[in-house]
Design a protein around this motif. Sequence first.
Motif, PDB file in Angstrom:
ATOM      1  N   TRP A  83       0.679  -1.408   0.025  1.00 46.43           N
ATOM      2  CA  TRP A  83      -0.210  -0.058  -0.006  1.00 46.43           C
ATOM      3  C   TRP A  83       0.837   1.248  -0.124  1.00 46.43           C
ATOM      4  O   TRP A  83       1.414   1.527   0.810  1.00 46.43           O
ATOM      5  CB  TRP A  83      -0.821  -0.075   1.347  1.00 46.43           C
ATOM      6  CG  TRP A  83      -1.860   0.984   1.397  1.00 46.43           C
ATOM      7  CD1 TRP A  83      -2.736   1.539   0.122  1.00 46.43           C
ATOM      8  CD2 TRP A  83      -2.455   1.503   2.297  1.00 46.43           C
ATOM      9  NE1 TRP A  83      -3.629   2.333   0.702  1.00 46.43           N
ATOM     10  CE2 TRP A  83      -3.594   2.497   1.951  1.00 46.43           C
ATOM     11  CE3 TRP A  83      -2.500   1.509   3.792  1.00 46.43           C
ATOM     12  CZ2 TRP A  83      -4.439   3.136   2.891  1.00 46.43           C
ATOM     13  CZ3 TRP A  83      -3.151   2.226   4.650  1.00 46.43           C
ATOM     14  CH2 TRP A  83      -4.072   2.961   4.228  1.00 46.43           C
ATOM     15  N   CYS A  84       0.792   2.060  -0.986  1.00 48.32           N
ATOM     16  CA  CYS A  84       1.564   3.257  -1.311  1.00 48.32           C
ATOM     17  C   CYS A  84       0.838   4.531  -0.918  1.00 48.32           C
ATOM     18  O   CYS A  84      -0.088   4.616  -1.462  1.00 48.32           O
ATOM     19  CB  CYS A  84       2.129   3.280  -2.645  1.00 48.32           C
ATOM     20  SG  CYS A  84       3.095   4.755  -2.896  1.00 48.32           S
ATOM     21  N   ILE A  85       1.365   5.329   0.066  1.00 51.74           N
ATOM     22  CA  ILE A  85       0.529   6.389   0.817  1.00 51.74           C
ATOM     23  C   ILE A  85       1.435   7.534   0.881  1.00 51.74           C
ATOM     24  O   ILE A  85       2.343   7.371   0.955  1.00 51.74           O
ATOM     25  CB  ILE A  85      -0.376   5.838   1.928  1.00 51.74           C
ATOM     26  CG1 ILE A  85       0.546   5.493   2.915  1.00 51.74           C
ATOM     27  CG2 ILE A  85      -1.472   4.994   1.919  1.00 51.74           C
ATOM     28  CD1 ILE A  85      -0.034   5.539   4.488  1.00 51.74           C
ATOM     29  N   SER A  86       0.732   8.582   0.767  1.00 53.71           N
ATOM     30  CA  SER A  86       1.293   9.948   0.985  1.00 53.71           C
ATOM     31  C   SER A  86       0.348  10.830   2.068  1.00 53.71           C
ATOM     32  O   SER A  86      -0.519  10.212   2.370  1.00 53.71           O
ATOM     33  CB  SER A  86       1.842  10.690  -0.036  1.00 53.71           C
ATOM     34  OG  SER A  86       2.762  11.710   0.231  1.00 53.71           O
ATOM     35  N   ALA A  87       0.747  11.944   2.147  1.00 52.77           N
ATOM     36  CA  ALA A  87      -0.022  12.737   3.080  1.00 52.77           C
ATOM     37  C   ALA A  87      -0.102  14.059   2.554  1.00 52.77           C
ATOM     38  O   ALA A  87       0.816  14.648   1.966  1.00 52.77           O
ATOM     39  CB  ALA A  87       0.404  12.988   4.671  1.00 52.77           C
ATOM     40  N   GLN A  88      -1.271  14.820   2.951  1.00 56.78           N
ATOM     41  CA  GLN A  88      -1.376  16.030   2.407  1.00 56.78           C
ATOM     42  C   GLN A  88      -0.573  17.170   3.186  1.00 56.78           C
ATOM     43  O   GLN A  88      -0.271  16.645   4.325  1.00 56.78           O
ATOM     44  CB  GLN A  88      -2.958  16.518   2.501  1.00 56.78           C
ATOM     45  CG  GLN A  88      -3.932  15.559   1.891  1.00 56.78           C
ATOM     46  CD  GLN A  88      -5.289  15.952   2.245  1.00 56.78           C
ATOM     47  OE1 GLN A  88      -5.733  17.330   2.470  1.00 56.78           O
ATOM     48  NE2 GLN A  88      -6.164  15.073   2.440  1.00 56.78           N
ATOM     49  N   LYS A  89      -0.599  18.314   2.760  1.00 59.35           N
ATOM     50  CA  LYS A  89      -0.167  19.630   3.405  1.00 59.35           C
ATOM     51  C   LYS A  89       1.292  19.337   4.000  1.00 59.35           C
ATOM     52  O   LYS A  89       1.627  19.593   5.457  1.00 59.35           O
ATOM     53  CB  LYS A  89      -0.907  19.832   4.708  1.00 59.35           C
ATOM     54  CG  LYS A  89      -2.578  20.289   4.257  1.00 59.35           C
ATOM     55  CD  LYS A  89      -3.462  20.386   5.271  1.00 59.35           C
ATOM     56  CE  LYS A  89      -4.819  20.719   5.006  1.00 59.35           C
ATOM     57  NZ  LYS A  89      -5.812  20.839   5.815  1.00 59.35           N
ATOM     58  N   GLU A  90       2.199  18.598   3.106  1.00 63.64           N
ATOM     59  CA  GLU A  90       3.590  18.640   3.765  1.00 63.64           C
ATOM     60  C   GLU A  90       3.858  17.691   5.228  1.00 63.64           C
ATOM     61  O   GLU A  90       4.698  17.777   6.024  1.00 63.64           O
ATOM     62  CB  GLU A  90       4.200  19.850   4.058  1.00 63.64           C
ATOM     63  CG  GLU A  90       4.381  20.764   2.851  1.00 63.64           C
ATOM     64  CD  GLU A  90       5.246  20.120   1.785  1.00 63.64           C
ATOM     65  OE1 GLU A  90       6.489  19.677   2.333  1.00 63.64           O
ATOM     66  OE2 GLU A  90       4.980  20.217   1.070  1.00 63.64           O
ATOM     67  N   LEU A  91       2.770  16.732   5.128  1.00 62.11           N
ATOM     68  CA  LEU A  91       2.647  15.746   6.311  1.00 62.11           C
ATOM     69  C   LEU A  91       3.167  14.525   5.938  1.00 62.11           C
ATOM     70  O   LEU A  91       2.883  13.487   7.073  1.00 62.11           O
ATOM     71  CB  LEU A  91       1.058  15.577   6.835  1.00 62.11           C
ATOM     72  CG  LEU A  91       0.708  16.861   7.641  1.00 62.11           C
ATOM     73  CD1 LEU A  91      -0.690  16.837   7.901  1.00 62.11           C
ATOM     74  CD2 LEU A  91       1.435  17.060   8.730  1.00 62.11           C
ATOM     75  N   SER A  92       3.788  14.186   4.794  1.00 62.93           N
ATOM     76  CA  SER A  92       4.301  12.702   4.475  1.00 62.93           C
ATOM     77  C   SER A  92       5.439  12.265   5.654  1.00 62.93           C
ATOM     78  O   SER A  92       5.445  11.113   5.940  1.00 62.93           O
ATOM     79  CB  SER A  92       4.931  12.761   3.048  1.00 62.93           C
ATOM     80  OG  SER A  92       3.954  13.057   2.149  1.00 62.93           O
ATOM     81  N   ASP A  93       6.476  13.174   5.833  1.00 63.04           N
ATOM     82  CA  ASP A  93       7.361  12.693   6.895  1.00 63.04           C
ATOM     83  C   ASP A  93       6.812  12.270   8.223  1.00 63.04           C
ATOM     84  O   ASP A  93       7.069  11.428   8.770  1.00 63.04           O
ATOM     85  CB  ASP A  93       8.533  13.840   6.911  1.00 63.04           C
ATOM     86  CG  ASP A  93       9.244  13.807   5.502  1.00 63.04           C
ATOM     87  OD1 ASP A  93       8.594  14.411   4.432  1.00 63.04           O
ATOM     88  OD2 ASP A  93      10.520  13.545   5.706  1.00 63.04           O
ATOM     89  N   TYR A  94       5.662  13.107   8.608  1.00 64.31           N
ATOM     90  CA  TYR A  94       4.996  12.924   9.722  1.00 64.31           C
ATOM     91  C   TYR A  94       4.477  11.892   9.766  1.00 64.31           C
ATOM     92  O   TYR A  94       4.397  10.818  10.786  1.00 64.31           O
ATOM     93  CB  TYR A  94       4.388  14.405   9.954  1.00 64.31           C
ATOM     94  CG  TYR A  94       3.371  13.918  11.276  1.00 64.31           C
ATOM     95  CD1 TYR A  94       3.857  14.141  12.710  1.00 64.31           C
ATOM     96  CD2 TYR A  94       1.907  13.922  11.197  1.00 64.31           C
ATOM     97  CE1 TYR A  94       2.883  14.191  13.723  1.00 64.31           C
ATOM     98  CE2 TYR A  94       1.216  13.695  12.298  1.00 64.31           C
ATOM     99  CZ  TYR A  94       1.631  13.634  13.464  1.00 64.31           C
ATOM    100  OH  TYR A  94       0.891  13.675  14.503  1.00 64.31           O
ATOM    101  N   LEU A  95       3.536  11.368   8.668  1.00 65.92           N
ATOM    102  CA  LEU A  95       2.849  10.323   8.422  1.00 65.92           C
ATOM    103  C   LEU A  95       3.784   8.960   8.741  1.00 65.92           C
ATOM    104  O   LEU A  95       3.209   7.896   9.319  1.00 65.92           O
ATOM    105  CB  LEU A  95       2.044  10.483   7.179  1.00 65.92           C
ATOM    106  CG  LEU A  95       1.470   8.754   6.769  1.00 65.92           C
ATOM    107  CD1 LEU A  95       0.546   8.568   7.683  1.00 65.92           C
ATOM    108  CD2 LEU A  95       1.247   9.128   5.281  1.00 65.92           C
TER     109      LEU A  95
END
Length: 181
Positions: A83-95
């Motif tokens: 499952w490949c996911i990312s996050a909105q609003k520059e939150l990918s590293d936080y995710l």
Amino acid sequence: MHTFFSKKPNGKLKDVLIEAEKSSIQVGEAKISNGDFPFFTSGAAILKWKEPFVDGRYCFLNTGGNADVKFYVGQAAYSTDTWCISAQKELSDYLYLLLLSIQPELDQKFFQGTGLKHLQKPLLKDRPIYIPVETEIEAFNQQVMPLFDTISANFKENQQLIALRDWLLPMLMNGQATIED
């Protein structure tokens, strides 16, 4: 991440989540492929693929077996069981760090099944999380993003060095190449 642990949840994972398109490539296909892009699987191995499916800051989660979370910055590909996911609003590293910090919970609560356990995405998407405000995530990203950029650059360099070793070693062993003092 320790600064966020004491914060009360103010949203759900699905509020920040961006899902990449599901891959149709199985691990067996990638095992015989020799591309330039890292190919993430639901196992420990990171293979190679000929073309990228995503480009950016992405998390790669196992969907079967045991919970595992990987992160990569750049162009990458992934298997159908990832499952490949990312996050909105520059939150990918936080995710990524959030998911990594709850990995035992992922394994216990969000992987279910009688035989081979599978990730229950709808349950995970409904998990309450703290979503940092803009100033918090800016400060967080100033510290964390350069580190993950360096980790991904080191990974790329290691892959190039492995390829060079695999090309050079047979030549040295059969005498096609020699090393002078």
